[in-house]
Design a protein around this motif. Structure first.
Motif, PDB file in Angstrom:
ATOM      1  N   SER A 113       0.837  -1.209   0.000  1.00  0.00           N
ATOM      2  CA  SER A 113       0.000   0.000   0.000  1.00  0.00           C
ATOM      3  C   SER A 113       0.865   1.250   0.000  1.00  0.00           C
ATOM      4  O   SER A 113       0.542   2.246  -0.654  1.00  0.00           O
ATOM      5  CB  SER A 113      -0.915   0.017   1.219  1.00  0.00           C
ATOM      6  OG  SER A 113      -1.788  -1.076   1.185  1.00  0.00           O
TER       7      SER A 113
ATOM      8  N   GLU B 146      -7.109   0.641  -1.044  1.00  0.00           N
ATOM      9  CA  GLU B 146      -7.326  -0.473  -0.131  1.00  0.00           C
ATOM     10  C   GLU B 146      -8.537  -0.159   0.756  1.00  0.00           C
ATOM     11  O   GLU B 146      -8.684   0.954   1.247  1.00  0.00           O
ATOM     12  CB  GLU B 146      -6.082  -0.639   0.750  1.00  0.00           C
ATOM     13  CG  GLU B 146      -6.139  -1.816   1.690  1.00  0.00           C
ATOM     14  CD  GLU B 146      -4.813  -1.966   2.459  1.00  0.00           C
ATOM     15  OE1 GLU B 146      -4.253  -3.051   2.402  1.00  0.00           O
ATOM     16  OE2 GLU B 146      -4.363  -0.984   3.089  1.00  0.00           O
TER      17      GLU B 146
ATOM     18  N   ASP C 147      -5.450  -1.720  -5.122  1.00  0.00           N
ATOM     19  CA  ASP C 147      -4.814  -2.136  -3.872  1.00  0.00           C
ATOM     20  C   ASP C 147      -5.717  -3.149  -3.170  1.00  0.00           C
ATOM     21  O   ASP C 147      -6.739  -2.792  -2.593  1.00  0.00           O
ATOM     22  CB  ASP C 147      -4.570  -0.903  -2.973  1.00  0.00           C
ATOM     23  CG  ASP C 147      -3.653  -1.223  -1.798  1.00  0.00           C
ATOM     24  OD1 ASP C 147      -3.468  -2.424  -1.496  1.00  0.00           O
ATOM     25  OD2 ASP C 147      -3.125  -0.271  -1.180  1.00  0.00           O
ATOM     26  N   GLU C 148      -5.340  -4.414  -3.269  1.00  0.00           N
ATOM     27  CA  GLU C 148      -6.055  -5.528  -2.647  1.00  0.00           C
ATOM     28  C   GLU C 148      -7.557  -5.530  -2.887  1.00  0.00           C
ATOM     29  O   GLU C 148      -8.345  -5.459  -1.948  1.00  0.00           O
ATOM     30  CB  GLU C 148      -5.793  -5.536  -1.130  1.00  0.00           C
ATOM     31  CG  GLU C 148      -4.310  -5.678  -0.866  1.00  0.00           C
ATOM     32  CD  GLU C 148      -3.984  -6.516   0.344  1.00  0.00           C
ATOM     33  OE1 GLU C 148      -4.716  -7.502   0.588  1.00  0.00           O
ATOM     34  OE2 GLU C 148      -3.008  -6.184   1.026  1.00  0.00           O
TER      35      GLU C 148
END
Ligand SMILES: Nc1ncnc2c1ncn2[C@@H]1O[C@H](COP(=O)(O)OP(=O)(O)OP(=O)(O)O)[C@@H](O)[C@H]1O
Ligand SMILES: [Mg+2]
Lengths: 234, 312
Positions: free
Chosen positions: A44, A85, A159-160
């Motif tokens: 991140s 994220e 992000d994820e």
């Protein structure tokens, strides 16, 4: 196919914690590249630094060979768009308003962009007047991706996107990411879910406590015994 | 004082009129709170700036210089021009305050306590600038600035034209704000930023400019409130202290919520005027602060307070 995005020697520290140490990466036109790593590997941090949300000690980012501006809003305007994220949808705004704010940088938003997002994620279309805070986790992730697409990015950064979602939803979302890529959007994805990320991407980088430990073709990494043991579980 | 229907009616009108002025102040204060999560105590200062600019334009700045140095504007459209000047001036001072006092702090820390303390400092600075510049005297806007007519509605009920005027203007400006927030591109960005400022930056919104716009709007609304307050009472450097009432209204309505600020303000205005009409004028503030205490005890988030319902 030329290099579209290039990150050179990026380092970020939070006080004494060195979260990222001299990381470099390239992303070709129309390519999907993954960065995998465990909790706290610096994934991140890397994404936020690229987007100008976190200051970096050193490092340069180039898009089409030109240095990226420093401020986030200018970076978005030059063609990068992040799905952060934890999705970070605007919970008090409706689905439609979330998509409209995604198109903020465009001087003349095109209604076809929104149609495209609804064709990728029909569930958003059915819930367009609903406040985003009332969507399920999976729907919020779809909205965050749709919102990021509304600025017509050349590079979509994720992000994820699999965080906290059921396997079946993850498969859906990753299938749509492939469709988005086929429409010409290059994708840089950061994941703890190494298997899904490696299946989706063409190349991948492996981060460990801020350092690059491996990079290569995703297929090769999927078969790599070390990667298997450390990131693929079984 | 005996209960009497015409008093009731009259005090309700007065209360709505006063409440609508509070609303103008409370909404601007709430708007800043919704974006930056701190109580901007300098907000009262913006109101005073607006009041003095209006007064100055109407009287040709004899306050500051002891004589008419400028053509005074009554001949050129009077209160309209003076009001516009007040709005522009207070808006500019609000933006300047943000750039000089708050921005450097925002860039170094995310602790909003520092912003709160800085705003108290700015409030003192603005107040004292006016004490030095024009003295602490109470000043009334020149006669005839607002129509002095009263309307007799029969049965002993009268309504002041100036009360109706302030009510009308408050509705106009609050409606304008609502239009701006709901129907424009920057309005949408401001609502998104109120939800999550950091993520708004990821949408390609220039957050620094957005904050500037928010302060400008807050300054404009404070100036309108300041002009009507100086008409209702008088103008003096500490007039900004009346913002405390608007703060209370914003807290009762729910900090950061604009409908909350309006509802809280109207309730407060009504409570004050009904107390003044049926109990005693001295009890007004007691009632106001009792309402605050009761609200904090039974519903600390206020009527429209932010609910935390983020899904992780
Ligand atoms: N704002 C911050 N202040 C201090 N330390 C931080 C901050 N953000 C991240 N860190 C630290 O930097 C390191 C990398 O964090 P980062 O969030 O980039 O990891 P990650 O790979 O994204 O992890 P995860 O998979 O859990 O999201 C961690 O040790 C973390 O504690
Ligand atoms: Mg992370």
């Amino acid at each position: 196919m030329g290099t579209l995005l290039e990150v050179k020697n990026m380092s970020v520290s939070y006080g004494a914690i060195r979260a990222l140490r001299g990381f470099s990466l390239t992303l070709d036109e129309r390519e999907i590249v993954a960065v995998i790593g465990a909790n706290g590997a610096g994934k991140s941090t890397f994404m936020n630094a690229v987007m100008g949300m976190t200051a970096c000690e050193s490092g340069d980012v180039f898009l089409d060979g030109a240095a990226l501006p420093r401020e986030s809003w200018r970076i978005v305007r030059s063609g990068l768009s992040l799905v952060p994220e934890g999705r970070k949808v605007f919970t008090t705004l409706t689905v439609l308003e979330n998509l409209r704010i995604g198109a903020f940088p465009l001087s003349k938003p095109d209604p076809r962009d929104m149609d495209w997002v609804f064709s990728l994620f029909p569930r958003l279309g059915e819930r367009r007047e609903q406040p985003a805070g009332t969507l399920s986790g999976g729907e919020q992730q779809m909205l965050a991706i749709g919102r990021a697409l509304m600025s017509r990015p050349r590079v979509l950064l994720l992000d994820e996107p699999s965080l906290g979602l059921a396997p079946i939803i993850i498969r859906d979302i990753f299938a749509e990411l492939r469709r988005i890529n086929e429409e010409g959007v290059s994708i840089l994805i950061v994941e703890q879910n190494a298997r899904q990320a490696l299946l989706l991407s063409r190349r991948a980088y492996v981060l460990q406590t801020g350092c690059l430990v491996k990079e290569g073709d995703s297929k090769a990494l999927l078969a790599d015994p070390e990667i298997k043991a450390a990131y693929l579980g079984h | 004082m005996d209960f009497n229907f015409s008093t009731l009616f009259q005090q309700v009108i007065n209360g709505l009129s006063l409440g609508s002025v509070y609303a103008l102040i409370a909404v601007g204060y709430s708007l800043v709170y919704s974006i930056l999560s701190f109580s901007n105590f300098a907000h009262g200062g913006f109101l005073v700036v607006g009041g003095y600019i209006c007064y100055g334009l109407l009287t040709g700045f004899d306050v500051a210089f002891g004589r008419e140095v400028l053509l005074s504007v009554p001949s050129m459209g009077g209160i309209w021009l003076a009001g516009l000047g007040a709005m522009a001036g207070a808006g500019a001072v609000a933006v300047l305050t943000e750039r000089l006092a708050y921005k450097p702090i925002r860039e170094h820390t995310s602790m909003t306590l520092y912003l709160l303390i800085a705003s108290m400092g700015v409030s003192i600075v603005i107040e004292n600038i006016f004490v030095i510049l024009v003295g602490g005297r109470f000043r009334a806007l020149p006669q005839g600035t607002f129509p002095a007519a009263t309307f007799d509605l029969g049965g002993g009920v009268t309504v002041n034209a100036s009360d109706l005027l302030s009510l009308g203007f408050a509705v106009f400006f609050l409606g304008g704000l609502q239009f701006f927030l709901m129907r424009t591109r920057w309005g949408l960005a401001i609502r998104a930023a109120a939800c999550d400022l950091r993520t708004a930056g990821l949408m390609g919104v220039n957050v620094s400019r957005l904050i500037g716009i928010v302060f400008f709007v807050a300054g404009i609304l404070a100036a309108v409130g300041g002009v009507f307050l100086s008409a209702r009472y008088t103008l003096y450097p500490q007039l900004g202290g009346i913002t405390t009432k608007a703060f209370v209204a914003a807290v009762i309505g729910g900090l950061g919520s604009l409908p909350g600020a309006v509802v809280g303000s109207l309730l407060l205005g009504l409570a004050e005027m009904l107390t003044a009409g049926f109990v005693s004028s001295q009890m007004r503030d007691l009632v106001v602060f009792s309402m605050l205490v009761i609200m904090l005890l039974i519903k600390p988030a206020g009527f429209f307070g932010k609910q935390i319902s983020d899904k992780i």
